[in-house]
Structures are given as structure tokens and as C-alpha cells.
Design a protein around this motif. Structure first.
Motif, PDB file in Angstrom:
ATOM      1  N   ASP A 134      -3.475   1.720  -1.145  1.00 63.99           N
ATOM      2  CA  ASP A 134      -3.735   0.287  -1.142  1.00 63.99           C
ATOM      3  C   ASP A 134      -3.872  -0.281   0.266  1.00 63.99           C
ATOM      4  O   ASP A 134      -4.244  -1.443   0.437  1.00 63.99           O
ATOM      5  N   GLN A 135      -3.584   0.522   1.298  1.00 68.78           N
ATOM      6  CA  GLN A 135      -3.783   0.089   2.674  1.00 68.78           C
ATOM      7  C   GLN A 135      -5.004   0.742   3.331  1.00 68.78           C
ATOM      8  O   GLN A 135      -5.378   0.360   4.441  1.00 68.78           O
ATOM      9  N   SER A 136      -5.598   1.715   2.640  1.00 64.96           N
ATOM     10  CA  SER A 136      -6.680   2.452   3.303  1.00 64.96           C
ATOM     11  C   SER A 136      -7.892   2.716   2.424  1.00 64.96           C
ATOM     12  O   SER A 136      -8.989   2.904   2.933  1.00 64.96           O
ATOM     13  N   ALA A 137      -7.701   2.768   1.106  1.00 65.93           N
ATOM     14  CA  ALA A 137      -8.791   2.996   0.145  1.00 65.93           C
ATOM     15  C   ALA A 137      -9.676   4.186   0.548  1.00 65.93           C
ATOM     16  O   ALA A 137      -9.215   5.316   0.585  1.00 65.93           O
ATOM     17  N   GLY A 138     -10.941   3.916   0.903  1.00 65.33           N
ATOM     18  CA  GLY A 138     -11.853   5.019   1.227  1.00 65.33           C
ATOM     19  C   GLY A 138     -11.363   5.892   2.363  1.00 65.33           C
ATOM     20  O   GLY A 138     -11.672   7.089   2.427  1.00 65.33           O
ATOM     21  N   GLY A 139     -10.594   5.314   3.278  1.00 68.73           N
ATOM     22  CA  GLY A 139     -10.052   6.086   4.387  1.00 68.73           C
ATOM     23  C   GLY A 139      -9.190   7.240   3.920  1.00 68.73           C
ATOM     24  O   GLY A 139      -9.149   8.304   4.564  1.00 68.73           O
ATOM     25  N   THR A 140      -8.480   7.049   2.803  1.00 70.05           N
ATOM     26  CA  THR A 140      -7.647   8.122   2.248  1.00 70.05           C
ATOM     27  C   THR A 140      -8.495   9.344   1.941  1.00 70.05           C
ATOM     28  O   THR A 140      -8.153  10.473   2.323  1.00 70.05           O
TER      29      THR A 140
END
Length: 517
Positions: A134-140
């Protein structure tokens, strides 16, 4: 302060002009003009840094720059960005080390690629944290894909996993921690995460090359094992871990009643750039059922080149690997990773917090990278730099840079071998060459002479060399880490070394002669 006026048809509040001025320094939807101006000025200063630097260092003395910094009154803000940048120019930029210049040939600091610098703008401004979805979305998922890609380059199968870290020392800490905790669970039925070190922890032993990175000792201390847990293993003529000596060291520690738990092999020693015989070490690790960690912080660049990839043969047999993208993948600091061959081993360090990664959460649906981290909760999206780099340049081009470095180092070693004014200790698998200037000096003068050469060149700002001690003896060191550094550059640096050496010896001779009259 004027009252905030809420528009019921919009998600964001409508703020009148006075409040916009008050909050113009915060990065938000109304601060675009302020942001663009700050970034424009920063870009101008970077351009000046590139254009104006003709040597890697200004030569400023610590006492001078310390005085300048101490005179700054932090309680009084500056009036505009120009004054701010002018101040930082004077204190930092004008004296910052220029790693991109051929005259910088000291430490493991690489020049950086421009796509990664572009990524830094997004990373800092958007400011995602990589700990939870929930803090990074696609970055994950981008980070996970890059970890999987790196594992594939190592030779791991699909069951590998890992996480981006702040640097090689942190990754090495994770390798040692997993080795310790896995051994305790597997062989002692003891959960260190819950119960602390077992009674026999003082007998745990980890085997490393005597030329391995100092983080091994620091990490053993941090983990409560003490530096005593690190057993240095003798090296061969090229300062690589000697498998026969490793075997002897393991048996010797067992005879003493100690408990071997792991081996850390080095793929690219800091001083010599050489790679331990990984296949042989992996065989010994299997024989004694020891965790094998490979510190490839330096040597990981060889993964990018088909020509020299064979030097890392055996790394695919490691249980865990340290990768420093900010050393050998031409990334800005920091950009590193810790990779495990078996993703289940990362469960050893998982800890659940109800507010962040509760135990009942479905992590296939909502993945949380924090489950794989030991000391970073809030964590930058450093993976984006590598994503930009691979998607814009590709593996092959990065590999060409690494090949250029290796080949320049080979040619440099040949130059040093041919020149009787120098003494080269050994050749390098990567680009670190340890040598000293010897012409015209007595053996008893070698250390003092080479110390003078390094210091004089440093404060001239023209050439930044590294140094080290081998068996207590002082040597100069080249760390060739820039694909733009060529043999003519190297020859120019060697000429400057000779000039400094000759001048020092002549002054000493004159001084000695004067003292006897």
C-alpha cells in the motif's frame, strides 16, 4: 492563517492564495513552479560540476573546509535558492570528489549512468516506501522482478528471492544472520529469533579469506558472536582463499570443540579484485553441511559479461549472495541486494506487526517486502534506478563497460610488470592492482616514499590513489572502475607518480647532504 475552503465535489481541498504561499515549499499539486525552479538550478550546478572539474579533487585541506562549515549559522534561513546553491557550491560541490574523471583511481566508486540519475528524480519526489504494497504498489513488483532477474544471472532457479539493501555490509550481515539462525534451527532445534543465541553460540565459527571484507568481523560482533567467530583462512599467491587451507581450518576448529556454521567466499576482494575458487569452496561447504555465502559486492559486474562470466563459476551453488549494483552496475549510491537460493530461508527473519504486516494478511494478494528486511522498514525505491538502466541500456551494454574495465586493468598490470620503477604484487580478475614505486629508494624507504606519493598527489588534486598494507607493508593501489579510463590515462598517472617519487627522493638526498656538512 486563512480558513481552508473545502469543495465538496473535489477530493483535494481548495486553498486560497495566502495559504498557497505558506505551503509552497511542500511538494504538492500547487508547488510545481517552485519545484521546477529548484530542479532547474540543481541541474545547472550539476552541469557546472561536469564542465568545470578537470581534476578529481580540489585539494582543500580538512582544516579549511571545517572552518567554513562551522561558520554557518543554521538558525538563519537563506533568502532564495540561488544563495542556497551558492553556499552548497562553496562547502561541497567545488570540493566534491569527481569519480567520473580518469584521475580518480582510488576506491570502489564507479561513474554512474544517466538513466539511473533520471530515476533518482522520481524516487526522491514521489518518495515511495518499499516496505508494504500500500506504500509502493507497482514498485513492489518491479523490485521483485529485478531480484528474480539478478537471481537468474547468478544461476539460481525460480525458487530464489531477495531484497534491495543499503549496501554490501548490510547484505553480508543478512547472509551471516541467516547462516547462524538456519544452523541453530536445523542442527540444534533452537530458534534464535525467539530465544536469543544458544549456549554454544560462543563456539560458532565462520570461515573467510584473510583478505575478505572487514564487514565480516563487524557483523559477527553485532550478532553477539564476537570477532572470535570469524576464522581467517590463508590465501594463495593471488590472495584468493586456498581450499586446502579452508579444509584444514574447518577440521582444526572441530578438533578444538568449536562449531563451524558457514563459509563466506569473496568474489572480488577489495584490495586485489580477485575471486575465491567458488566451485571448490562450494564442494567443501556441502561436505561439512555449511551455509555458503558469496560476497560478490565487487565481482557481481562479471554477471553482465559473457566473456568473463566464467570467473564466477560456482556462485550458483551459494545459499546467499551479496550484490552491489552501486559498485559494478554503475548505479548511484545506494543500490544493493541480498539474494537467497531458497526463498523459504527468508522466513527465518520474518516478523509481523499488526499495523504494518499482520500475520493474517494474504501475502500473495498483498505482498510486503518488509518481510524480507532486517534493519530497514522505510526503504527507498532504489530498484527503480536499475530498472531505468536495464530498460534503457540493457545488460549487453553494461557488460561492455565491465569488459572495458577488466581489459584496461590487464593492460595496466602489463605496464607495471614492464616498468622496473614499479613492483606489482599480483594481477587482478577485476581491476584492483596493488603496487609500489621503488626506483632510487632503499627497501627501508619504500613505505615512506609511497606514503608521500599518495599524500602529495591527493592534495594536488590531480590523482587520487588508494593504498593498503600487505603483511604490514605499505602499497599504493589502483582501483580501475571507469570504462572511460584508458591506457594513456594510466600512463599519465604513472608519470605523475614517478615525478612525485623522484622529487621526494631528491629533496631527501639534499637534506641529508646538508645535514652532514
Amino acid at each position: 492563517m486563512n480558513k481552508t475552503l473545502w469543495n465538496t465535489t473535489e477530493v483535494s481541498p481548495v486553498i486560497d492564495t495566502p495559504e498557497k504561499d505558506l505551503y509552497k515549499d511542500i511538494f504538492h499539486e500547487w508547488s510545481g513552479e517552485e519545484y521546477n525552479e529548484a530542479i532547474r538550478l540543481a541541474g545547472e550546478r550539476v552541469s557546472r560540476f561536469l564542465k568545470n572539474n578537470k581534476k578529481p579533487f580540489s585539494g582543500i585541506k580538512p582544516v579549511a573546509i571545517r572552518k567554513m562549515v562551522e561558520e554557518i549559522d543554521l538558525a538563519t534561513p537563506l533568502q532564495d535558492y540561488k544563495r542556497l546553491f551558492d553556499e552548497v557550491d562553496a562547502l561541497y560541490v567545488h570540493h566534491a570528489t569527481a569519480y567520473h574523471l580518469p584521475g580518480y583511481i582510488a576506491h570502489l566508486n564507479c561513474p554512474v549512468v544517466i538513466p539511473a540519475l533520471a530515476a533518482e528524480v522520481l524516487i526522491s519526489a514521489i518518495n515511495s516506501s518499499q516496505d508494504t504494497y500500500d506504500q509502493s504498489a507497482g514498485g513492489t513488483f518491479m523490485e521483485r522482478k529485478l531480484i528474480a532477474w539478478t537471481g537468474e544471472q547468478i544461476g539460481f532457479l525460480r525458487d530464489c528471492d531477495g531484497i534491495f539493501t543499503a549496501g554490501g555490509s548490510q547484505s553480508n550481515l543478512m547472509g551471516l544472520l541467516l547462516a547462524r539462525d538456519y544452523f541453530a534451527l536445523e542442527h540444534l532445534n533452537w530458534n534464535i529469533k525467539l530465544d536469543g543465541n544458544p549456549p554454544d553460540a560462543g563456539k560458532f565459527r565462520v570461515f573467510v579469506s584473510e583478505k575478505a571484507h572487514f564487514s565480516n568481523q563487524k557483523n559477527a560482533s553485532i550478532m553477539g558472536l564476537g570477532e572470535q567467530a570469524i576464522v581467517p583462512v590463508a590465501t594463495d599467491s593471488r590472495y584468493r582463499m586456498d581450499p586446502d587451507e579452508l579444509q584444514k581450518a574447518i577440521l582444526r576448529e572441530k578438533d578444538r570443540g568449536n562449531i563451524p556454521i558457514a563459509i563466506t567466499a569473496t568474489a572480488g576482494t577489495t584490495d586485489f579484485g580477485n575471486i575465491d575458487p567458488l566451485s571448490e569452496i562450494a564442494r567443501i561447504a556441502r561436505e561439512h553441511q555449511l551455509w555458503l555465502h558469496v560476497d560478490a559486492a565487487y565481482g557481481c559486474g562479471l554477471l553482465l559479461t559473457d566473456k568473463y562470466r566464467h570467473l564466477l563459476k560456482g556462485i550458483e551453488q551459494a545459499d546467499s549472495v551479496t550484490i552491489d549494483y552501486h559498485k559494478s552496475f554503475f548505479q548511484p549510491i545506494s543500490s544493493s541486494a541480498f539474494i537467497v537460493r531458497n526463498k523459504l530461508h527468508l522466513n527465518i527473519i520474518k516478523h509481523h506487526a499488526d499495523y504494518l504486516n499482520p500475520k493474517e494478511q494474504d501475502y500473495d494478494e498483498l505482498p510486503a517486502q518488509i518481510n524480507k528486511s532486517i534493519i530497514q522498514s522505510t526503504r527507498r525505491f532504489d530498484a527503480l534506478k536499475l530498472w531505468f538502466t536495464l530498460r534503457y541500456l540493457g545488460r549487453e551494454k553494461l557488460g561492455q563497460y565491465t569488459e572495458a574495465i577488466v581489459e584496461t586493468a590487464k593492460q595496466t598490470a602489463e605496464e607495471l610488470d614492464r616498468d622496473p620503477d614499479f613492483e606489482l604484487l599480483c594481477h587482478s580478475d577485476m581491476g584492483a592492482l596493488v603496487f609500489r614505486y621503488v626506483k632510487g629508494a632503499k627497501p627501508s624507504e619504500f613505505c615512506t616514499l609511497n606514503q608521500h606519493i599518495k599524500k602529495s598527489l591527493f592534495f594536488s588534486g590531480e590523482v587520487l590513489l588508494a593504498s593498503t598494507k600487505v603483511n604490514g607493508v605499505f602499497y599504493l593501489k589502483f582501483t580501475i572502475f571507469n570504462p572511460l579510463t584508458t591506457i594513456p590515462h594510466i600512463q599519465d598517472i604513472l608519470t605523475k607518480i614517478k615525478q612525485q617519487g623522484n622529487e621526494h627522493l631528491q629533496l631527501n638526498r639534499v637534506s641529508s647532504a646538508g645535514g652532514t656538512n
